[in-house]
Design a protein around this motif. Structure first.
Motif, PDB file in Angstrom:
ATOM      1  N   VAL A  94       8.413   7.362  10.073  1.00 46.78           N
ATOM      2  CA  VAL A  94       7.424   6.568   9.323  1.00 46.78           C
ATOM      3  C   VAL A  94       6.051   7.425   9.618  1.00 46.78           C
ATOM      4  O   VAL A  94       5.612   7.374   8.654  1.00 46.78           O
ATOM      5  CB  VAL A  94       7.250   5.034   9.907  1.00 46.78           C
ATOM      6  N   SER A  95       5.989   8.046  10.809  1.00 44.07           N
ATOM      7  CA  SER A  95       4.668   8.722  10.778  1.00 44.07           C
ATOM      8  C   SER A  95       4.589   9.853  10.147  1.00 44.07           C
ATOM      9  O   SER A  95       3.769  10.248   9.518  1.00 44.07           O
ATOM     10  CB  SER A  95       4.534   9.162  12.427  1.00 44.07           C
ATOM     11  N   ASN A  96       5.861  10.742   9.999  1.00 43.51           N
ATOM     12  CA  ASN A  96       6.101  11.919   9.076  1.00 43.51           C
ATOM     13  C   ASN A  96       5.952  11.576   7.757  1.00 43.51           C
ATOM     14  O   ASN A  96       5.284  12.212   7.015  1.00 43.51           O
ATOM     15  CB  ASN A  96       7.245  12.513   9.321  1.00 43.51           C
ATOM     16  N   HIS A  97       6.525  10.416   7.250  1.00 39.51           N
ATOM     17  CA  HIS A  97       6.334  10.074   5.812  1.00 39.51           C
ATOM     18  C   HIS A  97       4.971   9.508   5.315  1.00 39.51           C
ATOM     19  O   HIS A  97       4.450   9.950   4.512  1.00 39.51           O
ATOM     20  CB  HIS A  97       7.554   9.032   5.519  1.00 39.51           C
ATOM     21  N   LEU A  98       4.442   9.006   6.467  1.00 38.36           N
ATOM     22  CA  LEU A  98       2.844   8.516   5.933  1.00 38.36           C
ATOM     23  C   LEU A  98       2.055   9.792   5.941  1.00 38.36           C
ATOM     24  O   LEU A  98       1.189   9.623   5.042  1.00 38.36           O
ATOM     25  CB  LEU A  98       2.376   7.433   7.116  1.00 38.36           C
ATOM     26  N   SER A  99       2.158  10.583   6.868  1.00 32.05           N
ATOM     27  CA  SER A  99       1.428  11.704   7.088  1.00 32.05           C
ATOM     28  C   SER A  99       1.316  12.525   5.662  1.00 32.05           C
ATOM     29  O   SER A  99       0.511  12.909   4.961  1.00 32.05           O
ATOM     30  CB  SER A  99       1.666  12.894   8.008  1.00 32.05           C
ATOM     31  N   ASP A 100       3.015  12.809   4.986  1.00 29.77           N
ATOM     32  CA  ASP A 100       3.145  13.218   3.799  1.00 29.77           C
ATOM     33  C   ASP A 100       2.175  12.576   2.604  1.00 29.77           C
ATOM     34  O   ASP A 100       1.695  13.062   1.774  1.00 29.77           O
ATOM     35  CB  ASP A 100       4.720  13.553   3.482  1.00 29.77           C
ATOM     36  N   LEU A 101       2.568  11.008   2.782  1.00 30.81           N
ATOM     37  CA  LEU A 101       1.997  10.354   1.540  1.00 30.81           C
ATOM     38  C   LEU A 101       0.614  10.632   1.686  1.00 30.81           C
ATOM     39  O   LEU A 101      -0.236  10.691   0.612  1.00 30.81           O
ATOM     40  CB  LEU A 101       2.356   8.875   1.563  1.00 30.81           C
ATOM     41  N   GLU A 102      -0.116  10.689   2.522  1.00 36.21           N
ATOM     42  CA  GLU A 102      -1.415  10.842   2.744  1.00 36.21           C
ATOM     43  C   GLU A 102      -2.075  12.149   2.442  1.00 36.21           C
ATOM     44  O   GLU A 102      -2.827  12.533   1.494  1.00 36.21           O
ATOM     45  CB  GLU A 102      -2.137  10.746   4.147  1.00 36.21           C
ATOM     46  N   GLU A 103      -1.243  13.317   2.639  1.00 39.14           N
ATOM     47  CA  GLU A 103      -1.677  14.894   2.369  1.00 39.14           C
ATOM     48  C   GLU A 103      -1.374  14.979   0.681  1.00 39.14           C
ATOM     49  O   GLU A 103      -1.971  15.894   0.229  1.00 39.14           O
ATOM     50  CB  GLU A 103      -0.663  15.715   3.011  1.00 39.14           C
ATOM     51  N   GLU A 104      -0.404  14.123   0.195  1.00 45.55           N
ATOM     52  CA  GLU A 104      -0.043  14.243  -1.275  1.00 45.55           C
ATOM     53  C   GLU A 104      -0.954  13.599  -2.039  1.00 45.55           C
ATOM     54  O   GLU A 104      -1.042  13.602  -3.272  1.00 45.55           O
ATOM     55  CB  GLU A 104       1.593  13.836  -1.587  1.00 45.55           C
ATOM     56  N   GLY A 105      -1.931  12.884  -1.207  1.00 43.17           N
ATOM     57  CA  GLY A 105      -2.631  12.008  -1.934  1.00 43.17           C
ATOM     58  C   GLY A 105      -2.413  10.566  -2.786  1.00 43.17           C
ATOM     59  O   GLY A 105      -2.945   9.715  -3.436  1.00 43.17           O
ATOM     60  N   VAL A 106      -1.227  10.336  -2.367  1.00 41.75           N
ATOM     61  CA  VAL A 106      -0.494   8.964  -2.816  1.00 41.75           C
ATOM     62  C   VAL A 106      -1.310   7.865  -2.144  1.00 41.75           C
ATOM     63  O   VAL A 106      -1.635   6.998  -2.705  1.00 41.75           O
ATOM     64  CB  VAL A 106       0.963   8.903  -2.529  1.00 41.75           C
ATOM     65  N   ILE A 107      -1.411   8.057  -0.854  1.00 39.94           N
ATOM     66  CA  ILE A 107      -2.444   7.024  -0.026  1.00 39.94           C
ATOM     67  C   ILE A 107      -3.588   7.661   0.415  1.00 39.94           C
ATOM     68  O   ILE A 107      -3.601   8.761   0.892  1.00 39.94           O
ATOM     69  CB  ILE A 107      -1.610   6.553   1.287  1.00 39.94           C
ATOM     70  N   GLN A 108      -4.675   7.186  -0.175  1.00 39.92           N
ATOM     71  CA  GLN A 108      -6.131   7.690  -0.216  1.00 39.92           C
ATOM     72  C   GLN A 108      -6.879   7.156   0.740  1.00 39.92           C
ATOM     73  O   GLN A 108      -8.101   7.633   0.821  1.00 39.92           O
ATOM     74  CB  GLN A 108      -6.698   7.690  -1.608  1.00 39.92           C
ATOM     75  N   GLY A 109      -6.516   6.300   1.697  1.00 39.95           N
ATOM     76  CA  GLY A 109      -7.366   5.574   2.653  1.00 39.95           C
ATOM     77  C   GLY A 109      -7.095   4.275   2.813  1.00 39.95           C
ATOM     78  O   GLY A 109      -6.158   3.804   2.064  1.00 39.95           O
ATOM     79  N   TYR A 110      -7.568   3.793   3.810  1.00 36.32           N
ATOM     80  CA  TYR A 110      -7.445   2.334   4.451  1.00 36.32           C
ATOM     81  C   TYR A 110      -8.728   1.494   4.225  1.00 36.32           C
ATOM     82  O   TYR A 110      -9.670   1.847   5.207  1.00 36.32           O
ATOM     83  CB  TYR A 110      -6.506   2.290   5.629  1.00 36.32           C
ATOM     84  N   THR A 111      -8.849   0.551   3.431  1.00 38.32           N
ATOM     85  CA  THR A 111     -10.146   0.032   3.333  1.00 38.32           C
ATOM     86  C   THR A 111     -10.117  -1.446   3.284  1.00 38.32           C
ATOM     87  O   THR A 111      -8.976  -1.979   2.733  1.00 38.32           O
ATOM     88  CB  THR A 111     -10.910   0.479   2.002  1.00 38.32           C
ATOM     89  N   PRO A 112     -11.202  -2.209   3.676  1.00 37.25           N
ATOM     90  CA  PRO A 112     -10.766  -3.727   3.490  1.00 37.25           C
ATOM     91  C   PRO A 112     -10.798  -4.251   2.111  1.00 37.25           C
ATOM     92  O   PRO A 112     -11.406  -3.288   1.249  1.00 37.25           O
ATOM     93  CB  PRO A 112     -12.093  -4.077   4.231  1.00 37.25           C
ATOM     94  N   LYS A 113     -10.250  -5.166   1.776  1.00 41.00           N
ATOM     95  CA  LYS A 113     -10.640  -5.848   0.407  1.00 41.00           C
ATOM     96  C   LYS A 113     -11.736  -6.914   0.586  1.00 41.00           C
ATOM     97  O   LYS A 113     -11.538  -7.983   1.317  1.00 41.00           O
ATOM     98  CB  LYS A 113      -9.160  -6.592   0.137  1.00 41.00           C
ATOM     99  N   VAL A 114     -12.742  -6.645  -0.148  1.00 36.99           N
ATOM    100  CA  VAL A 114     -13.926  -7.301  -0.006  1.00 36.99           C
ATOM    101  C   VAL A 114     -13.973  -8.405  -1.114  1.00 36.99           C
ATOM    102  O   VAL A 114     -13.728  -8.041  -2.196  1.00 36.99           O
ATOM    103  CB  VAL A 114     -15.241  -6.464  -0.260  1.00 36.99           C
ATOM    104  N   ASP A 115     -14.312  -9.624  -0.849  1.00 37.19           N
ATOM    105  CA  ASP A 115     -14.764 -10.764  -1.683  1.00 37.19           C
ATOM    106  C   ASP A 115     -16.178 -10.607  -2.068  1.00 37.19           C
ATOM    107  O   ASP A 115     -16.870 -11.125  -1.345  1.00 37.19           O
ATOM    108  CB  ASP A 115     -14.115 -11.983  -1.225  1.00 37.19           C
ATOM    109  N   TYR A 116     -16.523 -10.040  -3.151  1.00 39.10           N
ATOM    110  CA  TYR A 116     -17.940  -9.870  -3.453  1.00 39.10           C
ATOM    111  C   TYR A 116     -18.531 -10.969  -3.701  1.00 39.10           C
ATOM    112  O   TYR A 116     -19.697 -11.434  -3.443  1.00 39.10           O
ATOM    113  CB  TYR A 116     -18.308  -8.734  -4.510  1.00 39.10           C
ATOM    114  N   ASP A 117     -17.758 -11.961  -4.328  1.00 38.87           N
ATOM    115  CA  ASP A 117     -18.551 -13.369  -4.657  1.00 38.87           C
ATOM    116  C   ASP A 117     -19.090 -14.003  -3.345  1.00 38.87           C
ATOM    117  O   ASP A 117     -19.861 -14.820  -3.214  1.00 38.87           O
ATOM    118  CB  ASP A 117     -17.501 -14.271  -5.309  1.00 38.87           C
ATOM    119  N   ALA A 118     -18.277 -13.814  -2.302  1.00 41.36           N
ATOM    120  CA  ALA A 118     -18.541 -14.383  -0.978  1.00 41.36           C
ATOM    121  C   ALA A 118     -19.840 -13.866  -0.348  1.00 41.36           C
ATOM    122  O   ALA A 118     -20.335 -14.585   0.371  1.00 41.36           O
ATOM    123  CB  ALA A 118     -17.330 -14.206   0.120  1.00 41.36           C
ATOM    124  N   LEU A 119     -20.021 -12.721  -1.101  1.00 44.84           N
ATOM    125  CA  LEU A 119     -21.349 -11.863  -0.304  1.00 44.84           C
ATOM    126  C   LEU A 119     -22.539 -12.026  -1.409  1.00 44.84           C
ATOM    127  O   LEU A 119     -23.593 -11.469  -1.474  1.00 44.84           O
ATOM    128  CB  LEU A 119     -21.038 -10.543  -0.291  1.00 44.84           C
TER     129      LEU A 119
END
Length: 152
Positions: free
Chosen positions: A36-61
């Motif tokens: 999993v770690s190796n595949h995840l690293s490859d996906l990040e390096e290839e730009g398939v996974i571009q980051g990990y961010t929260p899903k924000v409900d702007y209406d709630a803000l």
């Protein structure tokens, strides 16, 4: 499990829980943590996974107003206009498009006065030839991602 479709299954698992641990992903996918770690690293390096961010409900803000802004732009100024929009903190999406307009931008605002002020400021740019703004009445679905198809 074989490694066939492992990357797609890994992406789908992360879409379900972006905070999943390597161990829980390995258990779900029936592979080792190292795999999993190796595949995840490859996906990040290839730009398939571009980051990990929260899903924000702007209406709630209290960003209750969503505007769809369409712009006709002087041809050679398109990159400058899209850069300006992209750098604007309240523009959640900016697209270069075909059709009657050159750019479509989606923005989130606290109220219509704030939206009007920012759109008027944008329209002072002489390279913007025409604009059309629509205010969203109801968001049926927004910022959704979809699971990848997995070939059997």
């Amino acid at each position: 499990m074989t490694y066939e479709n492992l990357d797609a299954k890994l992406v789908n698992a992360l879409l379900g829980d972006g905070r999943a641990s390597l161990r829980s992903l390995a258990e779900e996918l029936d592979v080792s943590v190292t795999t999993v770690s190796n595949h995840l690293s490859d996906l990040e390096e290839e730009g398939v996974i571009q980051g990990y961010t929260p899903k924000v409900d702007y209406d709630a803000l209290d960003y209750d107003v969503t505007a769809v802004i369409q712009l006709k732009v002087e041809g050679n100024a398109l990159p400058e206009i899209t850069d300006t929009l992209r750098d604007h903190r309240q523009m959640t999406s900016v697209y270069e498009v075909t059709g009657d307009y050159d750019v479509i931008a989606i923005g989130k605002f606290k109220d219509t006065d704030g939206m009007n002020d920012q759109i008027k400021a944008l329209l002072t740019d002489p390279d913007i030839k025409e604009s059309n703004t629509s205010v969203v009445l109801n968001s049926v679905t927004e910022n959704e991602q979809f699971e990848l198809e997995i070939e059997d």
